[in-house]
Design a protein around this motif. Sequence first.
Motif, short mmCIF file in Angstrom:
data_model
loop_
_atom_site.label_atom_id
_atom_site.label_comp_id
_atom_site.label_asym_id
_atom_site.label_seq_id
_atom_site.Cartn_x
_atom_site.Cartn_y
_atom_site.Cartn_z
N ASP A 101 -1.78 13.42 -2.65
CA ASP A 101 -2.95 13.12 -2.06
C ASP A 101 -3.28 11.64 -2.29
O ASP A 101 -3.62 10.97 -1.16
CB ASP A 101 -4.15 14.06 -2.49
CG ASP A 101 -4.16 15.42 -2.19
OD1 ASP A 101 -3.57 15.78 -1.18
OD2 ASP A 101 -4.78 16.15 -3.10
N GLU A 104 -1.06 9.59 0.19
CA GLU A 104 -1.33 9.74 1.67
C GLU A 104 -2.54 8.94 1.68
O GLU A 104 -2.70 8.21 3.14
CB GLU A 104 -1.78 11.35 2.01
CG GLU A 104 -0.54 12.05 1.93
CD GLU A 104 -0.73 13.50 2.34
OE1 GLU A 104 -2.05 14.07 2.06
OE2 GLU A 104 0.31 14.40 2.82
N ALA A 105 -3.78 9.01 0.83
CA ALA A 105 -4.64 7.94 1.06
C ALA A 105 -4.27 6.60 1.20
O ALA A 105 -4.66 5.53 1.84
CB ALA A 105 -5.84 8.28 -0.06
N ARG A 106 -3.32 6.29 0.16
CA ARG A 106 -2.91 4.88 0.23
C ARG A 106 -2.07 4.19 1.48
O ARG A 106 -2.37 3.41 2.06
CB ARG A 106 -1.72 4.77 -0.83
CG ARG A 106 -1.52 3.35 -1.25
CD ARG A 106 -0.83 3.29 -2.64
NE ARG A 106 -0.13 2.24 -2.90
CZ ARG A 106 -0.95 0.98 -3.15
NH1 ARG A 106 -2.26 0.77 -3.13
NH2 ARG A 106 -0.42 -0.15 -3.52
N LYS A 108 -2.89 5.79 4.36
CA LYS A 108 -4.21 5.46 5.47
C LYS A 108 -4.75 4.16 5.18
O LYS A 108 -5.02 3.53 6.08
CB LYS A 108 -5.07 6.71 5.40
CG LYS A 108 -4.74 8.10 5.73
CD LYS A 108 -5.75 9.13 5.47
CE LYS A 108 -5.41 10.42 6.23
NZ LYS A 108 -6.35 11.45 5.99
N HIS A 109 -4.77 3.65 3.82
CA HIS A 109 -5.55 2.61 3.73
C HIS A 109 -4.81 1.44 4.35
O HIS A 109 -5.28 0.44 4.76
CB HIS A 109 -5.89 2.38 2.21
CG HIS A 109 -6.76 3.44 1.43
ND1 HIS A 109 -6.68 3.36 0.11
CD2 HIS A 109 -7.78 3.91 2.19
CE1 HIS A 109 -7.59 4.47 0.14
NE2 HIS A 109 -8.34 4.59 1.03
N GLU A 113 -7.11 2.81 7.82
CA GLU A 113 -7.94 3.89 8.27
C GLU A 113 -8.64 4.40 6.81
O GLU A 113 -8.19 3.99 5.55
CB GLU A 113 -7.33 5.00 8.67
CG GLU A 113 -6.14 4.80 9.83
CD GLU A 113 -5.22 6.05 10.37
OE1 GLU A 113 -5.22 6.82 9.52
OE2 GLU A 113 -4.50 5.73 11.08
N ASP A 114 -9.72 4.98 6.94
CA ASP A 114 -10.30 5.55 5.62
C ASP A 114 -10.88 4.43 4.81
O ASP A 114 -10.41 4.63 3.61
CB ASP A 114 -9.46 6.84 5.32
CG ASP A 114 -10.27 7.46 4.58
OD1 ASP A 114 -11.68 7.69 4.70
OD2 ASP A 114 -9.87 8.26 3.43
N LEU A 115 -11.21 3.37 5.28
CA LEU A 115 -11.57 2.25 4.16
C LEU A 115 -13.13 2.25 3.85
O LEU A 115 -13.51 1.28 2.79
CB LEU A 115 -11.38 0.79 5.10
CG LEU A 115 -9.86 0.87 5.40
CD1 LEU A 115 -9.96 -0.57 6.15
CD2 LEU A 115 -8.87 0.85 4.26
N LEU A 116 -14.03 3.23 4.37
CA LEU A 116 -15.19 3.00 3.79
C LEU A 116 -15.56 3.43 2.52
O LEU A 116 -16.40 2.90 1.94
CB LEU A 116 -16.09 4.32 4.82
CG LEU A 116 -16.20 3.75 6.12
CD1 LEU A 116 -16.93 4.97 6.80
CD2 LEU A 116 -17.07 2.42 6.43
N ASN A 117 -14.77 4.03 1.71
CA ASN A 117 -14.99 4.42 0.33
C ASN A 117 -14.39 3.47 -0.67
O ASN A 117 -14.27 3.70 -1.97
CB ASN A 117 -14.35 6.09 0.02
CG ASN A 117 -13.09 6.17 0.29
OD1 ASN A 117 -12.42 5.48 1.02
ND2 ASN A 117 -12.47 7.44 0.10
#
Length: 186
Positions: A101, A104-106, A108-109, A113-117
């Motif tokens: 997980d 995968e988040a890395r 995306k970053h 993508e998914d930079l809001l958090n």
Amino acid sequence: MGRGKVELKRIENPTSRQVTFSKRRNGLLKKAFELSILCDAEVGLIIFSATGKVYQYSSQDINRTVSRYRSAVGLPQLYNCHSRTIEFWRAELDSLKKTVDTLEARIKHLNGEDLLNLGLRDLKQLERQVKIGVDRIRSRKQRALQHENVYLQKKLHEVNTSSSSSAQGHTNGLTKSTVDHVPNYI
């Protein structure tokens, strides 16, 4: 006449050591058997030789004797070890899922993508990593272009040499103006 006292130290001669091992092992197994018969005791004996061979004697089932020993001294039973193994693999699986997980988040970053958090510190670190990556890509691209340029210049030189050595007036379809328009990537 009694036997002399034997000095207890490792026997250096391998043949003598093996003979002594065999005799004493047989004597120990015989004593364990006699103890179980004479005293109605539950006896379990396990011997591993220096070569790793196992010898055992048990007046009952050896697994029963080992289980009884484990419970007497407070060690977990074998089925508990099995459940501990399952617990270990479940924990390992959970750990690997968390790692996946995170990776995968890395990814995306890194793709933007998914930079809001992400906080400011994380964003700055991500920006540095992306800059370093872009610099490496540009450097590699520049080297590839330089190699391609050298290759094309060699080919052009070969064409020019072969055309000048061939019949006068033939340039293999290349004219001076065509040669001047070969791009230079450097």
